[in-house]
Design a protein around this motif. Structure first.
Motif, mmCIF file in Angstrom:
data_model
loop_
_atom_site.group_PDB
_atom_site.id
_atom_site.type_symbol
_atom_site.label_atom_id
_atom_site.label_comp_id
_atom_site.label_asym_id
_atom_site.label_seq_id
_atom_site.Cartn_x
_atom_site.Cartn_y
_atom_site.Cartn_z
ATOM 1 N N CYS A 1 0.844 -1.202 0.000
ATOM 2 C CA CYS A 1 0.000 0.000 0.000
ATOM 3 C C CYS A 1 0.879 1.252 0.000
ATOM 4 C CB CYS A 1 -0.895 0.034 1.231
ATOM 5 S SG CYS A 1 -2.015 -1.369 1.410
ATOM 6 N N GLU B 1 2.572 6.859 -6.972
ATOM 7 C CA GLU B 1 1.651 7.834 -7.576
ATOM 8 C C GLU B 1 2.010 9.265 -7.184
ATOM 9 O OE1 GLU B 1 -0.554 7.339 -9.887
ATOM 10 O OE2 GLU B 1 -0.450 5.162 -9.875
ATOM 11 N N ASP C 1 -5.836 8.750 -4.587
ATOM 12 C CA ASP C 1 -7.038 8.094 -5.099
ATOM 13 C C ASP C 1 -6.678 7.130 -6.229
ATOM 14 O OD1 ASP C 1 -10.033 7.928 -5.236
ATOM 15 O OD2 ASP C 1 -9.638 8.661 -7.261
ATOM 16 N N GLU C 2 -5.767 7.553 -7.092
ATOM 17 C CA GLU C 2 -5.315 6.709 -8.204
ATOM 18 C C GLU C 2 -4.665 5.424 -7.682
ATOM 19 O OE1 GLU C 2 -4.882 5.612 -12.139
ATOM 20 O OE2 GLU C 2 -5.945 7.378 -11.410
ATOM 21 N N ALA C 3 -4.014 5.529 -6.521
ATOM 22 C CA ALA C 3 -3.384 4.357 -5.903
ATOM 23 C C ALA C 3 -4.410 3.461 -5.214
ATOM 24 C CB ALA C 3 -2.322 4.806 -4.904
ATOM 25 N N GLY C 4 -5.646 3.968 -5.076
ATOM 26 C CA GLY C 4 -6.714 3.151 -4.500
ATOM 27 C C GLY C 4 -7.054 3.472 -3.056
ATOM 28 N N TYR C 5 -6.641 4.649 -2.575
ATOM 29 C CA TYR C 5 -6.872 5.022 -1.179
ATOM 30 C C TYR C 5 -7.476 6.416 -1.117
ATOM 31 C CZ TYR C 5 -3.737 1.139 -1.087
ATOM 32 O OH TYR C 5 -3.176 -0.092 -1.340
ATOM 33 N N GLU C 6 -7.870 6.826 0.074
ATOM 34 C CA GLU C 6 -8.440 8.159 0.254
ATOM 35 C C GLU C 6 -7.515 8.988 1.121
ATOM 36 O OE1 GLU C 6 -12.442 8.116 1.668
ATOM 37 O OE2 GLU C 6 -13.090 6.659 0.181
#
Length: 71
Positions: free
Chosen positions: A18, A25, A62-67
């Motif tokens: 993660c 990113e 966000d692009e990495a999948g998190y907020e």
């Protein structure tokens, strides 16, 4: 040359992968010179040559999948 440091709270990270995804990113943002990210604390610290647009950092996370939200 001066640098600026900005902190963000990132939710959803749980491991080293993660952290790597977020680091990859955010490092693509022009002007970023340093990134410290911790899944354990949910903290992201971005160092840059000039103030970085919060929206750019949040979009990268966000692009990495998190907020993310600025701390």
């Amino acid at each position: 040359m001066s640098t600026t440091t900005t902190e963000y709270q990132v939710t959803g990270m749980s491991c080293g992968h993660c952290e790597s995804a977020v680091r990859e990113e955010v490092s693509a943002i022009p002007g970023v010179t340093g990134i410290d990210v911790s899944a354990a604390t949910g903290r992201l610290t971005v160092t840059a040559e000039q103030p970085i647009d919060d929206a750019a950092v949040i979009a990268a996370v966000d692009e990495a999948g998190y907020e993310a939200a600025r701390s």
